[in-house]
Every structure is written in C-alpha cells, then in structure tokens.
Design a protein around this motif. Structure first.
Motif, short mmCIF file in Angstrom:
data_model
loop_
_atom_site.label_atom_id
_atom_site.label_comp_id
_atom_site.label_asym_id
_atom_site.label_seq_id
_atom_site.Cartn_x
_atom_site.Cartn_y
_atom_site.Cartn_z
N UNK A 261 -8.08 6.92 0.19
CA UNK A 261 -7.39 5.67 -0.11
C UNK A 261 -7.60 5.18 -1.55
N UNK A 262 -8.84 5.18 -2.08
CA UNK A 262 -9.00 4.72 -3.46
C UNK A 262 -8.24 5.60 -4.48
N UNK A 263 -8.25 6.91 -4.27
CA UNK A 263 -7.51 7.80 -5.18
C UNK A 263 -6.01 7.56 -5.06
N UNK A 264 -5.52 7.44 -3.84
CA UNK A 264 -4.10 7.17 -3.63
C UNK A 264 -3.72 5.81 -4.23
N UNK A 265 -4.61 4.84 -4.11
CA UNK A 265 -4.34 3.51 -4.68
C UNK A 265 -4.20 3.57 -6.19
N UNK A 266 -5.02 4.40 -6.84
CA UNK A 266 -4.88 4.55 -8.30
C UNK A 266 -3.52 5.14 -8.64
N UNK A 267 -3.07 6.14 -7.86
CA UNK A 267 -1.76 6.75 -8.08
C UNK A 267 -0.64 5.71 -7.92
N UNK A 268 -0.64 4.97 -6.81
CA UNK A 268 0.42 3.99 -6.55
C UNK A 268 0.35 2.82 -7.54
N UNK A 269 -0.84 2.39 -7.90
CA UNK A 269 -0.98 1.30 -8.87
C UNK A 269 -0.37 1.69 -10.21
N UNK A 270 -0.63 2.92 -10.64
CA UNK A 270 -0.06 3.41 -11.89
C UNK A 270 1.45 3.59 -11.77
N UNK A 271 1.89 4.19 -10.67
CA UNK A 271 3.30 4.47 -10.48
C UNK A 271 4.13 3.18 -10.40
N UNK A 272 3.67 2.23 -9.60
CA UNK A 272 4.42 0.99 -9.37
C UNK A 272 4.04 -0.13 -10.33
N UNK A 273 3.00 0.11 -11.12
CA UNK A 273 2.52 -0.87 -12.09
C UNK A 273 2.16 -2.21 -11.44
N UNK A 274 1.40 -2.10 -10.33
CA UNK A 274 0.89 -3.27 -9.61
C UNK A 274 -0.55 -2.99 -9.19
N UNK A 275 -1.26 -4.06 -8.83
CA UNK A 275 -2.65 -3.92 -8.39
C UNK A 275 -2.73 -4.24 -6.89
N UNK A 276 -3.70 -3.62 -6.20
CA UNK A 276 -3.87 -3.91 -4.78
C UNK A 276 -4.25 -5.38 -4.56
N UNK A 277 -3.79 -5.91 -3.44
CA UNK A 277 -4.14 -7.28 -3.07
C UNK A 277 -5.26 -7.33 -2.04
N UNK A 278 -5.51 -6.19 -1.38
CA UNK A 278 -6.55 -6.11 -0.35
C UNK A 278 -7.15 -4.71 -0.41
N UNK A 279 -8.50 -4.63 -0.37
CA UNK A 279 -9.15 -3.32 -0.48
C UNK A 279 -10.36 -3.21 0.42
N UNK A 280 -10.43 -2.09 1.15
CA UNK A 280 -11.63 -1.65 1.84
C UNK A 280 -11.76 -0.18 1.46
N UNK A 281 -12.85 0.50 1.80
CA UNK A 281 -12.97 1.91 1.40
C UNK A 281 -11.88 2.81 1.97
N UNK A 282 -11.33 2.50 3.15
CA UNK A 282 -10.34 3.38 3.76
C UNK A 282 -8.97 2.78 3.94
N UNK A 283 -8.77 1.53 3.49
CA UNK A 283 -7.48 0.85 3.67
C UNK A 283 -7.25 -0.06 2.48
N UNK A 284 -6.17 0.19 1.77
CA UNK A 284 -5.85 -0.59 0.57
C UNK A 284 -4.39 -1.00 0.64
N UNK A 285 -4.12 -2.27 0.43
CA UNK A 285 -2.75 -2.78 0.54
C UNK A 285 -2.28 -3.40 -0.76
#
Length: 121
Positions: free
Chosen positions: A14-38
C-alpha cells in the motif's frame, strides 16, 4: 443509501502504491494505515489502496475492472495527459485512441491494475 463511495484497488504494498498514485494523480492521501491508504477524490468519493487481501498479486494476472480518470478539455487534454504520464514512466496498456465515448487510453499501476483516462461524459 450512503452519500459516499470508495473504489478499492488491491495492491501488494500500500505505501509503495500510494507513492505511485500520489505522483500520477498529483494528490496526497487523506487517510493512511500500513495496509490501507485512501485518497479523497472529491465530495463523497475516495480511491483506496488495500494490501494484504490477495496472495500472489502480479501484473501478469488479467484485470477485468479499471479506475477511470475523466478529464475535461477534449482529445487534446487526453493526449496531453498521456504524454505527461509516459514521461513519468508508466506502463502503457493501450495508447490513445478514439472510442464511442471519446478519446481514451489505459495504463497500469505496478501491480497491474488498470487506469483509464477518458473525457468527462
């Protein structure tokens, strides 16, 4: 009925995927746990990345669903987004082409999940 909807994408990390989506969509997560990021995508809509739910998730497994980013601006906006994402090194599944709903293309995240870009309906 709920006034919100969450699109869940299963990933290995999840953290690695979140870095990919954050870069791709140019947004930051609003909620984070080690296995679930929204990511908050707007009023009542979230994109969540959830790891640990599937064993052996690989990019080689065919996917039958996609997350779709709907862009305003016509074919030029779609082609421009494609060029920006290619510069970021994303894996292209299908290059821009015209479909019955307009110009579109598909890329994949590191786990093989599909991300379509299409025009706003």
């Amino acid at each position: 009925m709920s006034s919100s909807i969450v699109f869940i994408v299963y990933v290995n990390d999840a953290p690695e995927a979140a870095r990919f989506y954050a870069d791709l969509l140019e947004i930051k997560p609003g909620f984070q746990t080690p296995g679930y990021i929204a990511f908050d995508l707007g009023e009542g809509v979230d994109l969540a990345l959830w790891s640990g739910q599937l064993d052996g998730l690989t990019p080689a497994v065919p996917r039958t669903s996609e997350v779709c980013l709907a862009l305003p601006g016509g074919p030029e906006a779609i082609d421009g987004q494609f060029a920006r994402w290619v510069e970021k090194g994303v894996r292209v599944v299908s290059e821009p082409r015209d479909e019955v709903f307009g110009r579109t293309f598909v890329v994949a995240d590191p786990d093989g999940n599909l991300i379509r870009v299409a025009p706003v309906d």
